[in-house]
Design a protein around this motif. Structure first.
Motif, PDB file in Angstrom:
ATOM      1  N   ILE A   1     -15.509 -31.861  28.758  1.00  0.00           N
ATOM      2  CA  ILE A   1     -16.156 -32.910  29.551  1.00  0.00           C
ATOM      3  C   ILE A   1     -17.412 -33.406  28.845  1.00  0.00           C
ATOM      4  CG2 ILE A   1     -17.403 -33.388  31.704  1.00  0.00           C
ATOM      5  CD1 ILE A   1     -15.412 -31.421  33.067  1.00  0.00           C
ATOM      6  N   GLY A   2     -18.239 -32.484  28.408  1.00  0.00           N
ATOM      7  CA  GLY A   2     -19.504 -32.855  27.775  1.00  0.00           C
ATOM      8  C   GLY A   2     -19.355 -33.610  26.472  1.00  0.00           C
ATOM      9  N   SER A   3     -18.360 -33.228  25.681  1.00  0.00           N
ATOM     10  CA  SER A   3     -18.235 -33.852  24.366  1.00  0.00           C
ATOM     11  C   SER A   3     -17.368 -35.102  24.375  1.00  0.00           C
ATOM     12  CB  SER A   3     -17.672 -32.842  23.355  1.00  0.00           C
ATOM     13  OG  SER A   3     -16.375 -32.425  23.739  1.00  0.00           O
ATOM     14  N   ALA A   4     -16.444 -35.215  25.307  1.00  0.00           N
ATOM     15  CA  ALA A   4     -15.502 -36.336  25.283  1.00  0.00           C
ATOM     16  C   ALA A   4     -15.896 -37.501  26.177  1.00  0.00           C
ATOM     17  CB  ALA A   4     -14.110 -35.841  25.682  1.00  0.00           C
ATOM     18  N   LEU A   5     -16.812 -37.291  27.085  1.00  0.00           N
ATOM     19  CA  LEU A   5     -17.127 -38.314  28.082  1.00  0.00           C
ATOM     20  C   LEU A   5     -17.587 -39.631  27.450  1.00  0.00           C
ATOM     21  CD1 LEU A   5     -17.211 -38.689  31.149  1.00  0.00           C
ATOM     22  CD2 LEU A   5     -19.615 -38.056  31.069  1.00  0.00           C
ATOM     23  N   VAL A   6     -18.595 -39.595  26.608  1.00  0.00           N
ATOM     24  CA  VAL A   6     -19.137 -40.822  26.010  1.00  0.00           C
ATOM     25  C   VAL A   6     -18.123 -41.495  25.076  1.00  0.00           C
ATOM     26  CG1 VAL A   6     -20.921 -41.763  24.488  1.00  0.00           C
ATOM     27  CG2 VAL A   6     -21.555 -40.212  26.337  1.00  0.00           C
ATOM     28  N   PRO A   7     -17.458 -40.771  24.157  1.00  0.00           N
ATOM     29  CA  PRO A   7     -16.483 -41.451  23.294  1.00  0.00           C
ATOM     30  C   PRO A   7     -15.301 -42.056  24.063  1.00  0.00           C
ATOM     31  CG  PRO A   7     -17.097 -39.365  22.320  1.00  0.00           C
ATOM     32  CD  PRO A   7     -17.691 -39.391  23.699  1.00  0.00           C
ATOM     33  N   VAL A   8     -14.823 -41.376  25.101  1.00  0.00           N
ATOM     34  CA  VAL A   8     -13.688 -41.901  25.865  1.00  0.00           C
ATOM     35  C   VAL A   8     -14.083 -43.176  26.609  1.00  0.00           C
ATOM     36  CG1 VAL A   8     -12.165 -41.456  27.830  1.00  0.00           C
ATOM     37  CG2 VAL A   8     -12.445 -39.717  26.071  1.00  0.00           C
ATOM     38  N   ILE A   9     -15.210 -43.146  27.296  1.00  0.00           N
ATOM     39  CA  ILE A   9     -15.655 -44.338  28.028  1.00  0.00           C
ATOM     40  C   ILE A   9     -15.953 -45.471  27.045  1.00  0.00           C
ATOM     41  CG2 ILE A   9     -17.456 -45.298  29.512  1.00  0.00           C
ATOM     42  CD1 ILE A   9     -17.612 -42.533  30.867  1.00  0.00           C
TER      43      ILE A   9
END
Length: 108
Positions: A87-95
């Protein structure tokens, strides 16, 4: 780049800087180094409108995931450490990817 994508990138930049400050205060030096490189990638995407910035962010997200799992596995257990790090690492790149996918060909 369209206005909603620029707004999101500014929000993401502020979030990433705040998270980096938190990691710095806790002495998580490897996380800080990865985050600084990711912030540079975010700036390259936002200000230079270059695909390379997004790619750097994604590579840093993978590194952040690995570091997060290894740092938190002892405290949280393997399953929770994986979920929280994902959640912490993927949130910004996915959005970010969702915001820029329609504009990908326009980026340099």
């Amino acid at each position: 780049m369209k206005k909603p994508a620029k707004i999101w990138l500014w929000v993401a930049l502020v979030l990433c800087v705040c998270t980096t400050g938190l990691n710095l205060s806790e002495g998580r030096w490897l996380s800080v180094a990865i985050a600084i490189v990711s912030i540079i990638g975010l700036c390259v995407l936002l200000f230079g409108q270059r695909k390379a910035g997004y790619i750097v962010m994604c590579v840093c997200a993978v590194g952040s995931f690995v570091v997060g799992v290894t740092q938190n596995m002892g405290e949280l257990g393997a399953a929770l450490a994986i979920v929280m790090s994902l959640i912490g690492s993927a949130l910004v790149p996915v959005i970010t990817g969702l915001f820029i996918k329609s504009q990908w060909k326009e980026l340099k």
